[in-house]
Design a protein around this motif. Sequence first.
Motif, PDB file in Angstrom:
ATOM      1  N   THR A   1      -8.798  -3.389   6.106  1.00  0.00           N
ATOM      2  CA  THR A   1      -9.318  -2.027   6.176  1.00  0.00           C
ATOM      3  C   THR A   1      -8.182  -1.023   6.232  1.00  0.00           C
ATOM      4  OG1 THR A   1     -11.283  -2.832   7.337  1.00  0.00           O
ATOM      5  CG2 THR A   1     -10.833  -0.477   7.458  1.00  0.00           C
ATOM      6  N   ALA A   2      -7.151  -1.330   7.012  1.00  0.00           N
ATOM      7  CA  ALA A   2      -5.984  -0.441   7.087  1.00  0.00           C
ATOM      8  C   ALA A   2      -5.309  -0.317   5.727  1.00  0.00           C
ATOM      9  CB  ALA A   2      -4.996  -0.963   8.126  1.00  0.00           C
ATOM     10  N   GLY A   3      -5.152  -1.441   5.030  1.00  0.00           N
ATOM     11  CA  GLY A   3      -4.514  -1.403   3.718  1.00  0.00           C
ATOM     12  C   GLY A   3      -5.307  -0.602   2.714  1.00  0.00           C
ATOM     13  N   ARG A   4      -6.633  -0.773   2.709  1.00  0.00           N
ATOM     14  CA  ARG A   4      -7.471  -0.020   1.772  1.00  0.00           C
ATOM     15  C   ARG A   4      -7.471   1.469   2.097  1.00  0.00           C
ATOM     16  NH1 ARG A   4     -12.295  -3.357  -0.681  1.00  0.00           N
ATOM     17  NH2 ARG A   4     -11.317  -5.387  -0.849  1.00  0.00           N
ATOM     18  N   THR A   5      -7.337   1.799   3.363  1.00  0.00           N
ATOM     19  CA  THR A   5      -7.273   3.216   3.742  1.00  0.00           C
ATOM     20  C   THR A   5      -5.963   3.830   3.268  1.00  0.00           C
ATOM     21  OG1 THR A   5      -8.619   2.716   5.693  1.00  0.00           O
ATOM     22  CG2 THR A   5      -7.493   4.828   5.668  1.00  0.00           C
ATOM     23  N   LEU A   6      -4.878   3.068   3.327  1.00  0.00           N
ATOM     24  CA  LEU A   6      -3.580   3.582   2.897  1.00  0.00           C
ATOM     25  C   LEU A   6      -3.584   3.985   1.427  1.00  0.00           C
ATOM     26  CD1 LEU A   6      -0.828   1.351   4.565  1.00  0.00           C
ATOM     27  CD2 LEU A   6      -1.517   3.654   5.178  1.00  0.00           C
ATOM     28  N   VAL A   7      -4.265   3.202   0.580  1.00  0.00           N
ATOM     29  CA  VAL A   7      -4.257   3.513  -0.856  1.00  0.00           C
ATOM     30  C   VAL A   7      -5.413   4.419  -1.265  1.00  0.00           C
ATOM     31  CG1 VAL A   7      -3.025   1.396  -1.447  1.00  0.00           C
ATOM     32  CG2 VAL A   7      -5.523   1.401  -1.456  1.00  0.00           C
ATOM     33  N   GLY A   8      -6.224   4.854  -0.303  1.00  0.00           N
ATOM     34  CA  GLY A   8      -7.265   5.834  -0.594  1.00  0.00           C
ATOM     35  C   GLY A   8      -8.614   5.264  -0.962  1.00  0.00           C
ATOM     36  N   LEU A   9      -8.810   3.947  -0.823  1.00  0.00           N
ATOM     37  CA  LEU A   9     -10.124   3.374  -1.119  1.00  0.00           C
ATOM     38  C   LEU A   9     -11.140   3.753  -0.042  1.00  0.00           C
ATOM     39  CD1 LEU A   9      -9.196  -0.191  -2.443  1.00  0.00           C
ATOM     40  CD2 LEU A   9      -9.738   1.869  -3.745  1.00  0.00           C
TER      41      LEU A   9
ATOM     42  N   ILE B   1       2.653  -0.824  -3.190  1.00  0.00           N
ATOM     43  CA  ILE B   1       1.572  -1.774  -3.439  1.00  0.00           C
ATOM     44  C   ILE B   1       1.146  -2.421  -2.128  1.00  0.00           C
ATOM     45  CG2 ILE B   1       0.871  -3.892  -4.611  1.00  0.00           C
ATOM     46  CD1 ILE B   1       2.795  -3.286  -6.837  1.00  0.00           C
ATOM     47  N   VAL B   2      -0.151  -2.389  -1.860  1.00  0.00           N
ATOM     48  CA  VAL B   2      -0.718  -3.142  -0.741  1.00  0.00           C
ATOM     49  C   VAL B   2      -1.073  -4.526  -1.255  1.00  0.00           C
ATOM     50  CG1 VAL B   2      -2.649  -3.342   0.863  1.00  0.00           C
ATOM     51  CG2 VAL B   2      -1.583  -1.117   0.481  1.00  0.00           C
ATOM     52  N   CYS B   3      -0.424  -5.548  -0.700  1.00  0.00           N
ATOM     53  CA  CYS B   3      -0.701  -6.932  -1.075  1.00  0.00           C
ATOM     54  C   CYS B   3      -1.640  -7.508  -0.020  1.00  0.00           C
ATOM     55  CB  CYS B   3       0.596  -7.742  -1.121  1.00  0.00           C
ATOM     56  SG  CYS B   3       1.878  -7.047  -2.191  1.00  0.00           S
ATOM     57  N   ASP B   4      -2.933  -7.538  -0.334  1.00  0.00           N
ATOM     58  CA  ASP B   4      -3.947  -7.941   0.645  1.00  0.00           C
ATOM     59  C   ASP B   4      -4.172  -9.452   0.578  1.00  0.00           C
ATOM     60  OD1 ASP B   4      -5.999  -8.078   2.465  1.00  0.00           O
ATOM     61  OD2 ASP B   4      -7.521  -7.306   1.104  1.00  0.00           O
ATOM     62  N   GLU B   5      -3.417 -10.179   1.407  1.00  0.00           N
ATOM     63  CA  GLU B   5      -3.501 -11.647   1.442  1.00  0.00           C
ATOM     64  C   GLU B   5      -3.483 -12.230   0.030  1.00  0.00           C
ATOM     65  OE1 GLU B   5      -5.881 -13.500   4.422  1.00  0.00           O
ATOM     66  OE2 GLU B   5      -6.517 -11.576   5.233  1.00  0.00           O
ATOM     67  N   PRO B   6      -2.441 -11.923  -0.742  1.00  0.00           N
ATOM     68  CA  PRO B   6      -2.441 -12.308  -2.164  1.00  0.00           C
ATOM     69  C   PRO B   6      -2.277 -13.800  -2.406  1.00  0.00           C
ATOM     70  CG  PRO B   6      -0.313 -11.400  -1.544  1.00  0.00           C
ATOM     71  CD  PRO B   6      -1.215 -11.223  -0.361  1.00  0.00           C
ATOM     72  N   ILE B   7      -1.984 -14.588  -1.357  1.00  0.00           N
ATOM     73  CA  ILE B   7      -1.774 -16.025  -1.563  1.00  0.00           C
ATOM     74  C   ILE B   7      -2.785 -16.888  -0.815  1.00  0.00           C
ATOM     75  CG2 ILE B   7       0.693 -15.736  -1.994  1.00  0.00           C
ATOM     76  CD1 ILE B   7       1.198 -16.665   0.886  1.00  0.00           C
TER      77      ILE B   7
ATOM     78  N   LEU C   1       3.166  -3.264   1.476  1.00  0.00           N
ATOM     79  CA  LEU C   1       2.519  -3.647   2.729  1.00  0.00           C
ATOM     80  C   LEU C   1       1.947  -5.027   2.453  1.00  0.00           C
ATOM     81  CD1 LEU C   1       1.486  -3.021   5.621  1.00  0.00           C
ATOM     82  CD2 LEU C   1      -0.641  -2.238   4.544  1.00  0.00           C
ATOM     83  N   PHE C   2       2.457  -6.044   3.145  1.00  0.00           N
ATOM     84  CA  PHE C   2       2.069  -7.432   2.878  1.00  0.00           C
ATOM     85  C   PHE C   2       1.173  -7.907   4.010  1.00  0.00           C
ATOM     86  CE2 PHE C   2       2.663 -12.047   2.702  1.00  0.00           C
ATOM     87  CZ  PHE C   2       2.561 -12.292   1.342  1.00  0.00           C
ATOM     88  N   ILE C   3      -0.122  -8.055   3.697  1.00  0.00           N
ATOM     89  CA  ILE C   3      -1.114  -8.482   4.682  1.00  0.00           C
ATOM     90  C   ILE C   3      -1.325  -9.983   4.521  1.00  0.00           C
ATOM     91  CG2 ILE C   3      -3.516  -8.230   5.405  1.00  0.00           C
ATOM     92  CD1 ILE C   3      -3.429  -5.402   4.159  1.00  0.00           C
ATOM     93  N   SER C   4      -1.232 -10.725   5.623  1.00  0.00           N
ATOM     94  CA  SER C   4      -1.343 -12.176   5.489  1.00  0.00           C
ATOM     95  C   SER C   4      -1.671 -12.845   6.814  1.00  0.00           C
ATOM     96  CB  SER C   4      -0.031 -12.748   4.946  1.00  0.00           C
ATOM     97  OG  SER C   4      -0.110 -14.150   4.781  1.00  0.00           O
ATOM     98  N   HIS C   5      -2.279 -14.040   6.705  1.00  0.00           N
ATOM     99  CA  HIS C   5      -2.444 -14.933   7.854  1.00  0.00           C
ATOM    100  C   HIS C   5      -1.269 -15.907   7.960  1.00  0.00           C
ATOM    101  CE1 HIS C   5      -6.811 -13.873   7.441  1.00  0.00           C
ATOM    102  NE2 HIS C   5      -6.705 -13.883   8.742  1.00  0.00           N
ATOM    103  N   ASP C   6      -0.548 -16.081   6.863  1.00  0.00           N
ATOM    104  CA  ASP C   6       0.509 -17.082   6.804  1.00  0.00           C
ATOM    105  C   ASP C   6       1.779 -16.510   7.416  1.00  0.00           C
ATOM    106  OD1 ASP C   6       2.503 -18.896   6.114  1.00  0.00           O
ATOM    107  OD2 ASP C   6       1.537 -19.438   4.233  1.00  0.00           O
ATOM    108  N   LEU C   7       2.008 -16.812   8.692  1.00  0.00           N
ATOM    109  CA  LEU C   7       3.131 -16.220   9.400  1.00  0.00           C
ATOM    110  C   LEU C   7       4.478 -16.713   8.884  1.00  0.00           C
ATOM    111  CD1 LEU C   7       1.624 -16.344  12.990  1.00  0.00           C
ATOM    112  CD2 LEU C   7       1.862 -14.362  11.529  1.00  0.00           C
ATOM    113  N   SER C   8       4.524 -17.933   8.369  1.00  0.00           N
ATOM    114  CA  SER C   8       5.771 -18.440   7.803  1.00  0.00           C
ATOM    115  C   SER C   8       6.155 -17.648   6.560  1.00  0.00           C
ATOM    116  CB  SER C   8       5.626 -19.923   7.448  1.00  0.00           C
ATOM    117  OG  SER C   8       5.340 -20.688   8.585  1.00  0.00           O
TER     118      SER C   8
END
Length: 325
Positions: A54-62, A174-180, A207-214
């Motif tokens: 939600t934070a990422g989508r708000t940043l890009v204006g969605l 670019i907001v990368c919303d859990e791209p992997i 902005l790289f959003i992810s669950h993968d902490l490694s």
Amino acid sequence: MPGETMPLVESQNLELHFRLPGGATLKAVDGISFAIPAGRTLGLVGESGCGKTTAGRTLVGLYPPTGGKVLFRGKDTRTLSKSDRSAFTRHAQMIFQDPYSSLNPRMTVGDIVGEGIDIHRLSTGKQRMERIWELLSFVGLAKEHANRFPHEFSGGQRQRIGIARSLAVEPDFIVCDEPISALDVSIQSQIVNLLISLQQRLGLTYLFISHDLSMVKYICERVAVMYLGVIVEAAPSDELYREPLHPYTKALLSAIPIADPEKERSRRRILLTGDVPSPVDPPPGCRFAPRCPLAGKLCWDQSPTLREVASSHSVACHFVCSEET
């Protein structure tokens, strides 16, 4: 960091609340602040439902923010003129989590990648097609792929198409919303290395959003940890992984698998008890208090503020003292 100029992207007490039937309010993002310098990558991590996407989508204006500000090159995105708004939507793009649902199955790859070019009228005819071929080559695809449809590609290839689409309008951010997260493990490192290569080549800010902490440690210079709509800790990547201060961050990092079996067996895991509180009715004090092993009366009564306790290291916890104290 010393010597850095004005951030490319900045959020100031950003809020996004949703009104629910019956009058309740869901506080998806509830007052977060951070800045991303040009050419850098900020990692945003936390459990599912904490508000990262939600934070990422708000940043890009969605999503339009319900409170606070999003600044792009120092300008409040809510007050932009029509022409400036068009420029902002071009320079701030997004790579979505699911490469299967984010591509229109009825459009060819060429039309998917070229859609942004058409909307912003960047090129036409032969020049447009050559630009599409160039973008496909950027992400490791061939120009003949432009005539195929999304269902003809693997998950990793589809994500490459999504990356090419985001690059089509020559963005800066670019907001990368859990791209992997939806990809096979064998493909994940390829996509992350591609993102790093493109950042170095094109000067992109992520902005790289992810669950993968490694993977976050690998790609991000700085990391912010979210919990139930707020940021509880933010620090340079190396420092956060070496010395986490917030109990929630410690628990997240303790769950990262270690390749060495001896070290894996000997280390202490932190297992959190209880469920994440509802964002519709968050706890009155610290939002992590119901699950925190250190929580005391102060934690239940008073919400901690995110404050700097060491150089570039901020934490929201009553039990963490600054270097000066």
